[in-house]
Design a protein around this motif. Structure first.
Motif, PDB file in Angstrom:
ATOM      1  N   ALA A 218      18.688  53.404  -9.947  1.00 51.70           N
ATOM      2  CA  ALA A 218      18.619  51.945  -9.874  1.00 51.70           C
ATOM      3  C   ALA A 218      19.428  51.362  -8.725  1.00 51.70           C
ATOM      4  N   ALA A 219      20.707  51.710  -8.647  1.00 50.63           N
ATOM      5  CA  ALA A 219      21.589  51.057  -7.676  1.00 50.63           C
ATOM      6  C   ALA A 219      21.204  51.333  -6.229  1.00 50.63           C
ATOM      7  N   PRO A 220      21.079  52.602  -5.791  1.00 49.58           N
ATOM      8  CA  PRO A 220      20.740  52.822  -4.372  1.00 49.58           C
ATOM      9  C   PRO A 220      19.369  52.293  -3.987  1.00 49.58           C
ATOM     10  N   THR A 221      18.393  52.425  -4.884  1.00 51.20           N
ATOM     11  CA  THR A 221      17.050  51.924  -4.571  1.00 51.20           C
ATOM     12  C   THR A 221      17.057  50.403  -4.446  1.00 51.20           C
ATOM     13  N   ALA A 222      17.811  49.738  -5.329  1.00 48.59           N
ATOM     14  CA  ALA A 222      17.887  48.279  -5.285  1.00 48.59           C
ATOM     15  C   ALA A 222      18.458  47.796  -3.957  1.00 48.59           C
ATOM     16  N   LEU A 223      19.500  48.446  -3.484  1.00 49.32           N
ATOM     17  CA  LEU A 223      20.117  48.044  -2.219  1.00 49.32           C
ATOM     18  C   LEU A 223      19.179  48.304  -1.045  1.00 49.32           C
ATOM     19  N   PHE A 224      18.480  49.412  -1.078  1.00 49.68           N
ATOM     20  CA  PHE A 224      17.493  49.725  -0.049  1.00 49.68           C
ATOM     21  C   PHE A 224      16.409  48.651  -0.005  1.00 49.68           C
ATOM     22  N   VAL A 225      15.956  48.217  -1.172  1.00 45.70           N
ATOM     23  CA  VAL A 225      14.923  47.184  -1.266  1.00 45.70           C
ATOM     24  C   VAL A 225      15.423  45.862  -0.683  1.00 45.70           C
ATOM     25  N   ILE A 226      16.670  45.503  -0.985  1.00 50.39           N
ATOM     26  CA  ILE A 226      17.233  44.267  -0.425  1.00 50.39           C
ATOM     27  C   ILE A 226      17.184  44.302   1.099  1.00 50.39           C
ATOM     28  N   GLY A 227      17.599  45.418   1.696  1.00 50.45           N
ATOM     29  CA  GLY A 227      17.575  45.527   3.149  1.00 50.45           C
ATOM     30  C   GLY A 227      16.178  45.404   3.713  1.00 50.45           C
TER      31      GLY A 227
ATOM     32  N   ILE B 236       8.027  48.555   0.343  1.00 48.13           N
ATOM     33  CA  ILE B 236       9.278  47.977  -0.153  1.00 48.13           C
ATOM     34  C   ILE B 236       9.016  47.191  -1.424  1.00 48.13           C
ATOM     35  N   GLN B 237       7.917  46.450  -1.436  1.00 49.45           N
ATOM     36  CA  GLN B 237       7.559  45.704  -2.638  1.00 49.45           C
ATOM     37  C   GLN B 237       7.292  46.654  -3.807  1.00 49.45           C
ATOM     38  N   GLY B 238       6.677  47.804  -3.505  1.00 51.48           N
ATOM     39  CA  GLY B 238       6.451  48.796  -4.546  1.00 51.48           C
ATOM     40  C   GLY B 238       7.749  49.366  -5.093  1.00 51.48           C
ATOM     41  N   LEU B 239       8.707  49.624  -4.191  1.00 49.46           N
ATOM     42  CA  LEU B 239      10.012  50.105  -4.638  1.00 49.46           C
ATOM     43  C   LEU B 239      10.721  49.046  -5.476  1.00 49.46           C
ATOM     44  N   GLY B 240      10.579  47.789  -5.069  1.00 44.02           N
ATOM     45  CA  GLY B 240      11.166  46.707  -5.851  1.00 44.02           C
ATOM     46  C   GLY B 240      10.570  46.646  -7.246  1.00 44.02           C
ATOM     47  N   GLY B 241       9.263  46.871  -7.334  1.00 44.65           N
ATOM     48  CA  GLY B 241       8.616  46.908  -8.638  1.00 44.65           C
ATOM     49  C   GLY B 241       9.137  48.051  -9.493  1.00 44.65           C
ATOM     50  N   PHE B 242       9.401  49.197  -8.865  1.00 43.01           N
ATOM     51  CA  PHE B 242       9.971  50.332  -9.593  1.00 43.01           C
ATOM     52  C   PHE B 242      11.343  49.980 -10.159  1.00 43.01           C
TER      53      PHE B 242
END
Length: 318
Positions: free
Chosen positions: A204-213, A32-38
């Protein structure tokens, strides 16, 4: 009301999917942290560059927007800081975290996905301008105050200089500079390069929301209910109200951008808020505030969208 639910439900479903993925160990926390970095280093910068090169530069850097959103946010920051210092008798480092939590919106991970569904393409412009305000003003100011209050021996001037020096490595600021440069020079990007930027921007948008969860899973509040609820109230009620009043006072303003500003102000605080809290010795407070604010924001964002639709705020016809 059904139209509003149709806007907000997909947002929080994606957050829920991220939470479920980590809770069931389909994805580990480090991933998740890696996705957040992306998202921070690639997807959001690509989104900003795409927005800046697709419209005239004078449309993007809207002085009224910077004034309205920026001034409202600074006022909330100052009121929050004063409240924490004078009413709650908090130390300066804690008070600065109060102020950051109440005034620093999660523009990229929550604000943009919601605003994009409500107003469309103007949401990207609003996001870029919000990130200028947050990265150049609110975050450096809050961190400088926290640095002074943390008894590290730093002066306010030194802390500000250290914060400003880090901006040169901030991918959001770099992307704004790149996008502005391309827009001013009028140089068209090669088609393959633009396509790559477009593909990353779309993610950007869907990945960001996934990371928040995924980030929310495992957070613990540890008896911080009173402090966290006050920060949440400031972020979800006072900040949107200040933005609403400010844009109501501005003459002849683009209704879509005004609505976008209100939606962004209604978003929870920055997802890295607990990281700042950990840096200054208050991780539990920031974690509790982030978790509570994010959960309650489902109701408050829905309520604000209902108010916009019912009372035709700013004359916006979505």
């Amino acid at each position: 009301m059904l139209a509003i639910i149709s806007i907000t439900t997909p947002i929080f479903l994606l957050i829920g999917v991220g939470y479920f993925a980590v809770a069931t160990r389909l994805i580990a926390k480090p991933q998740i942290q890696g996705l957040g970095g992306f998202v921070i280093n690639f997807a959001l910068p690509a989104l900003i560059i795409r927005a800046l090169i697709q419209r005239p530069i004078e449309e993007t850097f809207n002085g009224y927007y910077l004034l309205g959103y920026g001034l409202a946010t600074v006022i909330v920051f100052g009121v929050s800081l004063t409240f924490a210092l004078r009413v709650r008798h908090k130390a300066l480092d804690v008070a600065s975290l109060y102020a950051l939590g109440m005034s620093g919106a999660n523009s990229g991970f929550v604000g943009y996905p919601v605003a994009a569904l409500v107003v469309g393409s103007p949401a990207v412009v609003a996001m870029a301008l919000n990130m200028v305000i947050e990265n150049l003003l609110i975050i450096p100011l809050a961190l400088a105050l926290a640095e002074v209050g943390s008894q590290s021996g730093s002066s306010f001037g030194t802390a500000i200089r250290q914060s400003v020096s880090r901006l040169g490595r901030n991918p959001i600021i770099i992307s704004i500079l790149i996008g502005v440069s391309i827009a001013v020079l009028g140089v068209p990007l090669p088609a393959p390069l633009f396509k790559a930027i477009d593909m990353m921007a779309t993610a950007a948008a869907p990945t960001a929301l996934f990371v928040i969860g995924g980030t929310l899973y495992g957070l613990r509040t540890r008896g911080m209910r009173k402090d966290a609820s006050q920060i949440a109230f400031g972020k979800l009620v006072i900040h949107p109200l200040a933005v609403l009043l400010m844009f109501t006072a501005l003459p002849d303003f683009d209704p879509a951008l005004a609505v976008a500003a209100l939606v962004f102000a209604s978003a929870p605080m920055l997802s890295v808020y607990p990281i700042f809290g950990q840096r200054y010795g208050h991780p539990e407070l920031c974690t509790a505030a982030l978790m509570g604010t994010t959960l309650v924001s489902f109701m408050t964002i829905s309520a604000i969208l209902w108010v916009i639709a019912t009372f035709d705020l700013f004359g916006f016809a979505g």
